[in-house]
Design an enzyme around this catalytic site. Structure first.
Site, PDB file in Angstrom:
ATOM      1  N   ARG A 129      -9.731  11.042  49.809  1.00 60.05           N
ATOM      2  CA  ARG A 129     -10.190  10.653  48.260  1.00 60.05           C
ATOM      3  C   ARG A 129     -10.778   9.380  48.319  1.00 60.05           C
ATOM      4  O   ARG A 129     -11.846   9.132  47.754  1.00 60.05           O
ATOM      5  CB  ARG A 129      -8.968  10.739  47.657  1.00 60.05           C
ATOM      6  CG  ARG A 129      -8.168  11.752  47.113  1.00 60.05           C
ATOM      7  CD  ARG A 129      -9.097  12.529  45.939  1.00 60.05           C
ATOM      8  NE  ARG A 129      -8.959  11.911  44.819  1.00 60.05           N
ATOM      9  CZ  ARG A 129      -9.660  12.491  43.690  1.00 60.05           C
ATOM     10  NH1 ARG A 129      -9.926  13.812  43.689  1.00 60.05           N
ATOM     11  NH2 ARG A 129      -9.484  11.962  42.523  1.00 60.05           N
ATOM     12  N   TYR A 135     -10.984  24.526  38.476  1.00 61.04           N
ATOM     13  CA  TYR A 135     -11.118  23.274  37.520  1.00 61.04           C
ATOM     14  C   TYR A 135     -10.203  23.649  36.048  1.00 61.04           C
ATOM     15  O   TYR A 135     -10.721  23.035  34.963  1.00 61.04           O
ATOM     16  CB  TYR A 135     -12.634  23.222  37.138  1.00 61.04           C
ATOM     17  CG  TYR A 135     -13.328  22.271  38.382  1.00 61.04           C
ATOM     18  CD1 TYR A 135     -12.879  21.183  38.796  1.00 61.04           C
ATOM     19  CD2 TYR A 135     -14.584  23.113  38.783  1.00 61.04           C
ATOM     20  CE1 TYR A 135     -13.683  20.614  39.886  1.00 61.04           C
ATOM     21  CE2 TYR A 135     -15.205  22.299  39.874  1.00 61.04           C
ATOM     22  CZ  TYR A 135     -14.502  21.154  40.388  1.00 61.04           C
ATOM     23  OH  TYR A 135     -15.492  20.554  41.438  1.00 61.04           O
ATOM     24  N   LYS A 165     -20.878  20.071  47.792  1.00 63.11           N
ATOM     25  CA  LYS A 165     -21.085  20.633  46.558  1.00 63.11           C
ATOM     26  C   LYS A 165     -22.521  20.755  46.698  1.00 63.11           C
ATOM     27  O   LYS A 165     -23.237  20.595  47.388  1.00 63.11           O
ATOM     28  CB  LYS A 165     -20.814  19.751  45.373  1.00 63.11           C
ATOM     29  CG  LYS A 165     -19.360  19.480  45.089  1.00 63.11           C
ATOM     30  CD  LYS A 165     -19.133  18.553  43.751  1.00 63.11           C
ATOM     31  CE  LYS A 165     -17.793  18.421  43.596  1.00 63.11           C
ATOM     32  NZ  LYS A 165     -17.500  17.551  42.227  1.00 63.11           N
TER      33      LYS A 165
END
Ligand code: ADP
Length: 153
Positions: free
Chosen positions: A85, A49, A9
């Site tokens: 994750r 999203y 990001k």
């Protein structure tokens, strides 16, 4: 082997941590099947999203995620979705466990350095959303026999 979608990001790029984040995945043994830099636009972010579209903080996510380009990765490995994750840690970096990317490198809920697909089904959709087929590569890492036992490969 599974494939999963990772986004490094804008906060990681801005803070000079893109290499560190990529390195965490590489050192774990995930194989890079695809990698590219991409400027996310509103349409792509709305799709990506969509599960958060009705949240009050949604506009701040799109603003944050388009502040700079991101690095998109398609990573491959046994149970790659769950492994990635768990390497990332929970969403809120302040609560993420030490040893995870977010737990070691971040202090924010939103600026949490990295996105990782949350299920095998989502991963397939997200990889296809961010990569054309000819941007994904199949090759055998030289050390594969040392990363996995014979019955795991
Ligand atoms: P994750 O990225 O851990 O799968 P979510 O899918 O729930 O988490 O959220 C997507 C992203 O939206 C998060 O990684 C974070 O950057 C941002 N986000 C989630 N919840 C909030 C919040 N309450 N306030 C601000 N940003 C948030």
């Amino acid at each position: 082997m599974e494939r999963t979608l990772i986004l490094i990001k804008p906060d990681a790029l801005a803070r000079g941590l893109a290499g560190e984040v990529l390195s965490r995945f590489e050192q774990k043994g995930l194989k890079i099947a695809g990698i590219k830099m991409i400027q996310l636009d509103d349409q792509l972010l709305r799709e990506h999203y969509s599960h958060l579209a009705d949240k009050p903080f949604f506009p701040t996510i799109t603003e944050f995620m388009s502040r700079t380009p991101v690095i998109a990765l398609c990573l491959e490995g046994l149970e790659a979705v769950a492994v990635c994750r768990s390497l990332c840690g929970v969403t809120n970096s302040r609560q993420a466990a030490p040893g995870t990317i977010r737990g070691d490198l971040g202090m924010s809920m939103q600026a949490n350095l990295v996105h990782a697909s949350d299920s095998v089904e989502t991963a397939a959709q997200e990889v296809a959303r961010f990569f054309d087929p000819d941007e994904l590569f199949s090759y055998e890492p030289a050390l594969l026999a040392y990363q996995y036992a014979a019955d795991e490969r």
